[in-house]
Motif scaffolding. Structure first.
Motif, PDB file in Angstrom:
ATOM      1  N   ILE A 188      53.047 -31.054  47.651  1.00 44.93           N
ATOM      2  CA  ILE A 188      51.728 -30.617  48.109  1.00 44.93           C
ATOM      3  C   ILE A 188      50.658 -31.086  47.124  1.00 44.93           C
ATOM      4  O   ILE A 188      49.630 -31.652  47.510  1.00 44.93           O
ATOM      5  CB  ILE A 188      51.688 -29.084  48.260  1.00 44.93           C
ATOM      6  CG1 ILE A 188      52.617 -28.632  49.392  1.00 44.93           C
ATOM      7  CG2 ILE A 188      50.257 -28.604  48.515  1.00 44.93           C
ATOM      8  CD1 ILE A 188      52.807 -27.122  49.466  1.00 44.93           C
ATOM      9  N   TYR A 189      50.907 -30.873  45.842  1.00 40.68           N
ATOM     10  CA  TYR A 189      49.936 -31.275  44.824  1.00 40.68           C
ATOM     11  C   TYR A 189      49.826 -32.796  44.722  1.00 40.68           C
ATOM     12  O   TYR A 189      48.731 -33.331  44.501  1.00 40.68           O
ATOM     13  CB  TYR A 189      50.309 -30.668  43.469  1.00 40.68           C
ATOM     14  CG  TYR A 189      49.794 -29.257  43.297  1.00 40.68           C
ATOM     15  CD1 TYR A 189      48.602 -29.010  42.621  1.00 40.68           C
ATOM     16  CD2 TYR A 189      50.474 -28.172  43.827  1.00 40.68           C
ATOM     17  CE1 TYR A 189      48.111 -27.723  42.471  1.00 40.68           C
ATOM     18  CE2 TYR A 189      49.996 -26.877  43.686  1.00 40.68           C
ATOM     19  CZ  TYR A 189      48.810 -26.660  43.006  1.00 40.68           C
ATOM     20  OH  TYR A 189      48.317 -25.376  42.871  1.00 40.68           O
ATOM     21  N   LEU A 190      50.949 -33.511  44.880  1.00 44.58           N
ATOM     22  CA  LEU A 190      50.892 -34.974  44.827  1.00 44.58           C
ATOM     23  C   LEU A 190      50.038 -35.527  45.961  1.00 44.58           C
ATOM     24  O   LEU A 190      49.233 -36.442  45.757  1.00 44.58           O
ATOM     25  CB  LEU A 190      52.302 -35.558  44.908  1.00 44.58           C
ATOM     26  CG  LEU A 190      53.154 -35.509  43.641  1.00 44.58           C
ATOM     27  CD1 LEU A 190      54.539 -36.086  43.926  1.00 44.58           C
ATOM     28  CD2 LEU A 190      52.489 -36.270  42.495  1.00 44.58           C
ATOM     29  N   TYR A 191      50.218 -34.992  47.160  1.00 43.52           N
ATOM     30  CA  TYR A 191      49.414 -35.458  48.289  1.00 43.52           C
ATOM     31  C   TYR A 191      47.937 -35.176  48.026  1.00 43.52           C
ATOM     32  O   TYR A 191      47.074 -36.044  48.242  1.00 43.52           O
ATOM     33  CB  TYR A 191      49.862 -34.773  49.579  1.00 43.52           C
ATOM     34  CG  TYR A 191      49.092 -35.237  50.799  1.00 43.52           C
ATOM     35  CD1 TYR A 191      49.538 -36.314  51.555  1.00 43.52           C
ATOM     36  CD2 TYR A 191      47.913 -34.606  51.181  1.00 43.52           C
ATOM     37  CE1 TYR A 191      48.823 -36.748  52.669  1.00 43.52           C
ATOM     38  CE2 TYR A 191      47.195 -35.027  52.284  1.00 43.52           C
ATOM     39  CZ  TYR A 191      47.656 -36.101  53.025  1.00 43.52           C
ATOM     40  OH  TYR A 191      46.933 -36.530  54.117  1.00 43.52           O
ATOM     41  N   ALA A 192      47.639 -33.974  47.558  1.00 43.72           N
ATOM     42  CA  ALA A 192      46.244 -33.614  47.292  1.00 43.72           C
ATOM     43  C   ALA A 192      45.619 -34.544  46.259  1.00 43.72           C
ATOM     44  O   ALA A 192      44.477 -34.998  46.415  1.00 43.72           O
ATOM     45  CB  ALA A 192      46.168 -32.163  46.817  1.00 43.72           C
ATOM     46  N   MET A 193      46.362 -34.859  45.201  1.00 44.14           N
ATOM     47  CA  MET A 193      45.826 -35.716  44.143  1.00 44.14           C
ATOM     48  C   MET A 193      45.761 -37.182  44.569  1.00 44.14           C
ATOM     49  O   MET A 193      44.838 -37.907  44.189  1.00 44.14           O
ATOM     50  CB  MET A 193      46.673 -35.564  42.879  1.00 44.14           C
ATOM     51  CG  MET A 193      46.543 -34.199  42.216  1.00 44.14           C
ATOM     52  SD  MET A 193      47.424 -34.091  40.628  1.00 44.14           S
ATOM     53  CE  MET A 193      49.132 -34.171  41.181  1.00 44.14           C
ATOM     54  N   ALA A 194      46.738 -37.621  45.363  1.00 41.54           N
ATOM     55  CA  ALA A 194      46.765 -39.019  45.790  1.00 41.54           C
ATOM     56  C   ALA A 194      45.569 -39.367  46.662  1.00 41.54           C
ATOM     57  O   ALA A 194      45.097 -40.509  46.659  1.00 41.54           O
ATOM     58  CB  ALA A 194      48.066 -39.315  46.533  1.00 41.54           C
ATOM     59  N   PHE A 195      45.082 -38.393  47.413  1.00 40.49           N
ATOM     60  CA  PHE A 195      43.952 -38.633  48.316  1.00 40.49           C
ATOM     61  C   PHE A 195      42.784 -37.715  47.948  1.00 40.49           C
ATOM     62  O   PHE A 195      42.106 -37.166  48.814  1.00 40.49           O
ATOM     63  CB  PHE A 195      44.394 -38.423  49.763  1.00 40.49           C
ATOM     64  CG  PHE A 195      45.541 -39.311  50.162  1.00 40.49           C
ATOM     65  CD1 PHE A 195      45.323 -40.637  50.485  1.00 40.49           C
ATOM     66  CD2 PHE A 195      46.840 -38.829  50.159  1.00 40.49           C
ATOM     67  CE1 PHE A 195      46.377 -41.471  50.827  1.00 40.49           C
ATOM     68  CE2 PHE A 195      47.906 -39.651  50.499  1.00 40.49           C
ATOM     69  CZ  PHE A 195      47.672 -40.978  50.831  1.00 40.49           C
ATOM     70  N   SER A 196      42.567 -37.555  46.645  1.00 40.55           N
ATOM     71  CA  SER A 196      41.570 -36.614  46.136  1.00 40.55           C
ATOM     72  C   SER A 196      40.178 -36.923  46.678  1.00 40.55           C
ATOM     73  O   SER A 196      39.836 -38.075  46.966  1.00 40.55           O
ATOM     74  CB  SER A 196      41.544 -36.658  44.607  1.00 40.55           C
ATOM     75  OG  SER A 196      41.200 -37.956  44.153  1.00 40.55           O
ATOM     76  N   GLY A 197      39.403 -35.846  46.823  1.00 35.57           N
ATOM     77  CA  GLY A 197      38.035 -35.996  47.291  1.00 35.57           C
ATOM     78  C   GLY A 197      37.891 -36.085  48.789  1.00 35.57           C
ATOM     79  O   GLY A 197      36.796 -36.335  49.303  1.00 35.57           O
ATOM     80  N   GLY A 198      38.983 -35.860  49.511  1.00 37.97           N
ATOM     81  CA  GLY A 198      38.924 -35.925  50.966  1.00 37.97           C
ATOM     82  C   GLY A 198      38.396 -34.638  51.572  1.00 37.97           C
ATOM     83  O   GLY A 198      37.976 -33.710  50.880  1.00 37.97           O
TER      84      GLY A 198
END
Length: 353
Positions: A77-87
């Motif tokens: 969950i955190y990896l997805y959030a960080m990989a596409f940060s600012g969305g």
């Protein structure tokens, strides 16, 4: 209160209904596989668990670049959030609280779509699709089955919802509890689809929360972005051993599904008869309850005197202090919960509050 559930006091004799772990325990043969793997602890595992990931991908019927392993579902969950940060994101609530935590930390703009008790926490498909078409978020996050409500949707329903929304929207579907459900996984929607990321936690169904293991399946462009920022050796040797082992025991998997379905129905039937207590139908290994009066915290205090602990839900967005969640456990343990709640809810003192 521990926001992830789990009784934090003296556990001796305490029946903890706040955590939703397979009541049958881990697969019997897994213990022996883990014991055999102890000799490997003197060697480094692969930094990304590549060989183990390939085996899982073959089992799932996808190329290995469609799969990423994680230190529990929470890391992914955190990896997805960080990989596409600012969305920008729409989260269907109530939901596991870490979604908002992860997205906020990564600078996402978050909108919440509230479901409620009146609708049995089910999505209003027309209204929700219209909102997504208007808002055009980068991603939609939902749990299926939902935690904490237990609401579950079929793949056909999810497909129809996705098809009504813009092609630019990614759908992050958390299936951590799907193994307990009569609904099928949405895995059939993933292959070749750029719009869906499917999350699986191994913790709940296989009864191994201490090993921290999960995986996600999605288009290689999405998975590669997540993998690029993942720390090496995220998944340890024992967890990788479990990944190679747990799917082999089909009897355990079938027994879990059968037992959970049967016992879930029995518990709900018994507790639905109690005055002042409503029970939501569930597609997971737990139920969501609503009190007609009083607070779940006060009820929990009464239950603790009988060595029973439930998950109060006041910290879930859209739920209040009248809501609580309780896991489906072993039959004799469920009987203790039924007896305790029956005694409390039918007592004159409780009725007079």
């Amino acid at each position: 209160m521990n926001r992830h559930g789990g009784y934090q006091g003296d556990r001796s004799g305490m029946l903890d209904f706040s955590v939703n772990i397979n009541p049958l325990g881990m697969p019997p043969h897994l213990k022996y596989a883990l014991e055999d793997a102890l000799g490997d602890l003197g060697r480094y595992p692969e930094p990304d668990g590549r060989r183990h990931k390939k085996r899982l991908a073959r089992r799932l019927g996808v190329a290995d670049d469609w799969v990423i392993l994680g230190n529990g579902g929470i890391e992914l969950i955190y990896l997805y959030a960080m990989a596409f940060s600012g969305g920008s994101a729409v989260i269907v609530v109530p939901i596991f609280n870490e979604y908002a935590e992860a997205l906020t930390a990564a600078g996402w703009e978050i909108s919440l779509w509230q479901t409620d008790w009146a609708s049995k926490f089910r999505l209003d498909t027309d209204a929700f699709a219209a909102y997504i078409c208007q808002a055009k978020p980068d991603a939609v996050f939902l749990c299926n089955p939902n935690n904490p409500t237990g609401v579950a949707y079929s793949p056909m329903y999810i497909r129809s919802l996705i098809d009504r929304c813009p092609n630019t929207v990614q759908w992050f579907v958390d299936e951590s509890f799907v193994g307990f459900s009569s609904k099928e996984s949405c895995f059939s929607l993933v292959d070749g689809n750029r719009k869906i990321v499917l999350l699986r936690s191994m913790t709940k169904f296989f009864g191994i929360p201490g090993l921290r293991l999960g995986y996600a399946v999605g288009h290689p462009q999405i998975i590669s972005e997540m993998a690029a920022i993942q720390m090496p050796w995220s998944v340890n040797t024992l967890a990788l051993t479990a990944l190679d082992t747990v799917f082999e025991d089909q009897k355990y998997i079938e027994d879990t599904k059968s037992y959970t379905s049967r016992e879930r129905h029995r518990v709900r039937t018994a507790l639905s008869e109690l005055p002042g207590l409503e029970v939501l139908p569930s597609g997971a290994d737990f139920h969501l309850f609503k009190l007609a009066h009083g607070t779940a915290a006060d009820l929990n205090a009464l239950l603790e005197t009988q060595k029973i602990y439930i998950r109060t839900c006041e910290d879930f967005v859209g739920l209040g202090d009248a809501y609580f969640r309780a896991a489906v456990k072993k039959k004799d343990e469920n009987d203790r919960l039924i007896a305790a709640l029956t005694a409390i809810m039918t007592s004159q003192a409780y009725k007079d509050e």
